[in-house]
Design an enzyme around this catalytic site. Structure first.
Site, short mmCIF file in Angstrom:
data_model
loop_
_atom_site.label_atom_id
_atom_site.label_comp_id
_atom_site.label_asym_id
_atom_site.label_seq_id
_atom_site.Cartn_x
_atom_site.Cartn_y
_atom_site.Cartn_z
N LEU A 10 0.83 -1.20 0.00
CA LEU A 10 0.00 0.00 0.00
C LEU A 10 0.87 1.26 0.00
CD1 LEU A 10 -2.92 -0.87 2.44
CD2 LEU A 10 -2.56 -1.48 0.03
N ARG A 17 0.91 14.17 6.44
CA ARG A 17 1.69 14.53 7.62
C ARG A 17 3.18 14.73 7.31
NH1 ARG A 17 -0.77 9.60 11.07
NH2 ARG A 17 -1.16 8.86 8.95
N LYS A 24 5.36 10.09 0.45
CA LYS A 24 6.32 9.75 1.51
C LYS A 24 7.15 8.51 1.16
CE LYS A 24 3.01 7.46 4.54
NZ LYS A 24 2.39 7.53 5.87
N GLY A 82 -9.10 4.78 2.64
CA GLY A 82 -8.65 3.94 3.75
C GLY A 82 -7.92 2.68 3.29
N ASP A 107 5.09 2.43 3.98
CA ASP A 107 5.77 3.37 4.88
C ASP A 107 6.40 2.69 6.08
OD1 ASP A 107 3.52 2.80 6.38
OD2 ASP A 107 3.01 4.88 6.82
N ASN A 229 5.23 8.53 9.37
CA ASN A 229 4.15 9.44 9.00
C ASN A 229 4.62 10.89 8.87
OD1 ASN A 229 2.04 7.45 9.00
ND2 ASN A 229 2.25 7.41 11.22
N SER A 390 54.35 20.02 -6.80
CA SER A 390 53.25 20.69 -6.12
C SER A 390 52.71 21.86 -6.92
CB SER A 390 53.73 21.23 -4.77
OG SER A 390 54.10 20.16 -3.96
N SER A 408 57.30 21.85 -10.01
CA SER A 408 56.26 22.48 -9.21
C SER A 408 55.78 23.76 -9.86
CB SER A 408 56.77 22.90 -7.84
OG SER A 408 57.53 21.94 -7.28
C1 UD1 Z 1 -2.33 2.07 9.91
C2 UD1 Z 1 -3.27 1.05 10.59
C3 UD1 Z 1 -2.90 0.96 12.06
C4 UD1 Z 1 -1.45 0.56 12.22
C5 UD1 Z 1 -0.53 1.51 11.44
C6 UD1 Z 1 0.86 0.95 11.38
C7 UD1 Z 1 -5.42 0.97 9.42
C8 UD1 Z 1 -6.83 1.45 9.43
N1 UD1 Z 1 -4.64 1.44 10.42
O1 UD1 Z 1 -2.60 3.36 10.45
O2 UD1 Z 1 -3.72 -0.01 12.69
O3 UD1 Z 1 -1.09 0.55 13.59
O4 UD1 Z 1 -0.97 1.68 10.09
O5 UD1 Z 1 1.79 1.79 10.79
O6 UD1 Z 1 -5.05 0.18 8.60
N2 UD1 Z 1 -2.84 3.88 2.23
C9 UD1 Z 1 -3.31 3.79 0.95
N3 UD1 Z 1 -4.57 4.20 0.66
C10 UD1 Z 1 -5.40 4.67 1.60
C11 UD1 Z 1 -4.93 4.76 2.93
C12 UD1 Z 1 -3.63 4.36 3.22
O7 UD1 Z 1 -2.59 3.34 0.06
O8 UD1 Z 1 -6.54 5.01 1.25
C13 UD1 Z 1 -1.47 3.43 2.53
C14 UD1 Z 1 -0.52 4.54 2.95
O9 UD1 Z 1 0.18 5.07 1.84
C15 UD1 Z 1 0.44 3.83 3.89
C16 UD1 Z 1 -0.42 2.72 4.48
O10 UD1 Z 1 -1.52 2.54 3.62
O11 UD1 Z 1 1.53 3.24 3.21
C17 UD1 Z 1 -0.90 3.04 5.89
O12 UD1 Z 1 -1.68 4.22 5.86
P1 UD1 Z 1 -1.58 5.31 7.01
O13 UD1 Z 1 -2.52 6.40 6.70
O14 UD1 Z 1 -0.17 5.66 7.28
O15 UD1 Z 1 -2.19 4.45 8.25
P2 UD1 Z 1 -2.02 4.74 9.80
O16 UD1 Z 1 -2.94 5.83 10.19
O17 UD1 Z 1 -0.59 4.91 10.10
CA CA Z 2 1.30 4.96 8.83
#
Ligand code: UD1
Ligand code: CA
Length: 452
Positions: A10, A17, A24, A82, A107, A229, A390, A408
């Site tokens: 993902l 952030r 990121k 999400g 990440d 983050n 030199s 030199s």
């Molecule tokens: C998420 C988890 C949390 C965990 C934490 C660990 C969920 C709901 N929460 O929270 O339980 O403790 O990671 O680091 O899963 N991303 C997408 N598309 C989206 C949303 C996110 O591709 O629509 C990707 C982001 O780029 C990232 C990863 O998913 O690589 C995690 O997303 P992020 O928003 O960082 O989740 P957290 O709030 O950190």
């Molecule tokens: Ca995260």
């Protein structure tokens, strides 16, 4: 028979952030994008297929992730709804049918093969969902793992957690294995009624349990699962990565006097019995052969340092610097795209660029290869056993033969044959007594001025 696996990485988040103009997962850790670290961990876990879920900077992220030893497919998540929604962006890949689906976050660049293998083992043992968690002193922001009698009951996101649940220090590391045969069905049931109004991947735990399925958590060290983050977390991740790699190198026979001051790149290769003094920085592409010494405050990138060569203190090796065995590049010297022959010495305040320096040649202090005419770069060739005096300027293109000697202070614009001496400077003149005459004249003039 071997179980098949698809990893879903993902990387479609907005990276809000990070406060950055780029995604990121493109931010570097040890000199290469975070996403490339994640993909490497997949390769190390013998995973051969992965689906990237991309949003922002999709092309750049795909390019940064790509490598020969894993088949990558890419899917766009056009709306960021999400992590649960993000995984479904790759539904066409999931539908091909795999025994194991592994969800990995782009990440979490510190991840290694071990927790990936542990998560897959959980599936092989008959579980439907395996979540990799970690214990941490500061769980703020992470999803909390609610575990009872070895079973994982739920993952509660920070924003949805009760006061008591927030005290849980066992957190979701973002790495999850899902039984492939059930993945699409379970993912399809994730809703978005929660504090953020997002489709949380983490809800899959309660969904599978409601249907009598089995979910467990397996623990991995926090240092493998730290998520990035913001930039402070990026720096913390870099620090963990550096510490880990320094340790590996020291255990493999590299000496570091003050390891916490040595900065390595993702691909730095250092052989046994190399000594690295304090405050040395390695950019990408450096290879150091055995017995070499890198003295303090040196900066190396794209360089090869031969056996028992010495570098620094305060040396700068730029891409294409290739130092032969037992050669020396000393203080305040810069070497770029140049071969320094075995046993050759470039010891003080020198620039050698686009050049070949033969074996055992001595380059005097302050020598400069004038390789650039403002438009093109030109080559300087210096033979073996030559001696460059030199403060010489070698105006390229120019060749200096074996055993030649450059006086030199010369500005060398013509080729120097082997064993010849080249003078390229004004001849010295001596005017006996002239200094005294001048001094007395100046003193008299000054005295006359002061009287006025
Ligand atoms: C998420 C988890 C949390 C965990 C934490 C660990 C969920 C709901 N929460 O929270 O339980 O403790 O990671 O680091 O899963 N991303 C997408 N598309 C989206 C949303 C996110 O591709 O629509 C990707 C982001 O780029 C990232 C990863 O998913 O690589 C995690 O997303 P992020 O928003 O960082 O989740 P957290 O709030 O950190
Ligand atoms: Ca995260």
């Amino acid at each position: 028979m071997k179980r098949t696996c698809l990893a879903i990485v993902l990387a479609a988040g907005e990276s809000t952030r990070m406060k950055s103009s780029m995604s990121k997962v493109l931010h570097p850790v040890a000199g290469r994008p975070m996403i490339a670290h994640v993909v490497e961990s997949l390769v190390n876990a013998s995973i051969t297929s992965a689906a990237l879920v991309l949003g922002r900077d999709a092309d750049a992220v795909k390019a940064a992730a790509g490598r020969d030893d894993i088949e990558l497919s890419a899917f766009l998540q056009t709306e960021r709804l999400g992590t649960g929604h993000a995984v479904l962006a790759a539904k066409d890949a999931i539908a091909k049918g795999y025994d194991d689906i592994l969800v990995v976050f782009g990440d979490t660049p510190l991840i290694t093969a071990a927790p990936l293998l542990a998560a897959r083992k959980g599936l092989a043992d008959g579980n439907d969902i395996v979540v990799v968690g970690f214990q941490t002193a500061d769980p703020t922001g992470y999803g909390r793992l609610i575990v009872e009698d070895g079973a994982l009951l739920a993952i509660r996101e920070q924003k949805d957690a009760t006061e008591d649940e927030r005290k849980i220090t066992y957190c979701n590391g973002g790495l999850m294995a899902i039984k492939g045969a059930r993945a699409l069905e379970l993912l399809g049931k994730i809703g978005n009624t929660n504090a953020k109004g997002e489709y949380y991947l983490t809800d899959i735990v309660e969904i599978v349990r409601a249907e009598g399925g089995k979910a467990i958590a397996v623990e991995a060290p926090e240092t493998e699962l730290t998520g990035c983050n913001n930039r402070a977390e990026l720096a913390a991740i870099e620090a963990i990565w550096q510490k880990r790699r320094r340790h590996e190198l020291m255990v493999s026979g590299v000496s570091m006097i003050a390891p916490e001051t040595v900065f390595l790149a993702f691909d730095t290769q250092i052989a046994q019995d190399v000594l690295i003094e304090p405050n040395v920085v390695f950019g990408p592409g450096v290879i150091i052969e055995s017995g070499a010494i890198i003295h303090a405050f040196s900066h190396l990138e794209g360089a090869h340092v031969g056996t028992e060569a010495t570098v620094g203190p305060y040396a700068r090796l730029r891409p294409g610097a290739n130092l032969g065995p037992e050669s020396k590049v000393g203080n305040f010297c810069e070497v770029k795209k140049a071969e320094i022959g075995a046993g050759a010495k470039v010891n003080h305040l020198t620039y050698i660029g686009d050049a070949f320096v033969g074996e055992k040649t001595n380059i005097g202090a302050g020598t400069i290869t004038c390789n650039y005419d403002g438009v093109n770069k030109h080559i300087t060739r210096i033979g073996a056993n030559a001696f460059i005096g030199s403060n010489s300027s070698l105006v390229a293109p120019v060749s200096i033969g074996d055993g030649a000697l450059v006086a030199s202070g010369s500005v060398v614009t013509q080729d120097v044959p082997a064993d010849a001496v080249a003078f390229g400077r004004a001849r010295q003149e001596i005017k006996p007594g002239r200094a005294k005459i001048l001094r007395e004249k100046y003193q008299a003039e000054k005295a006359a001025k002061q009287k006025k």
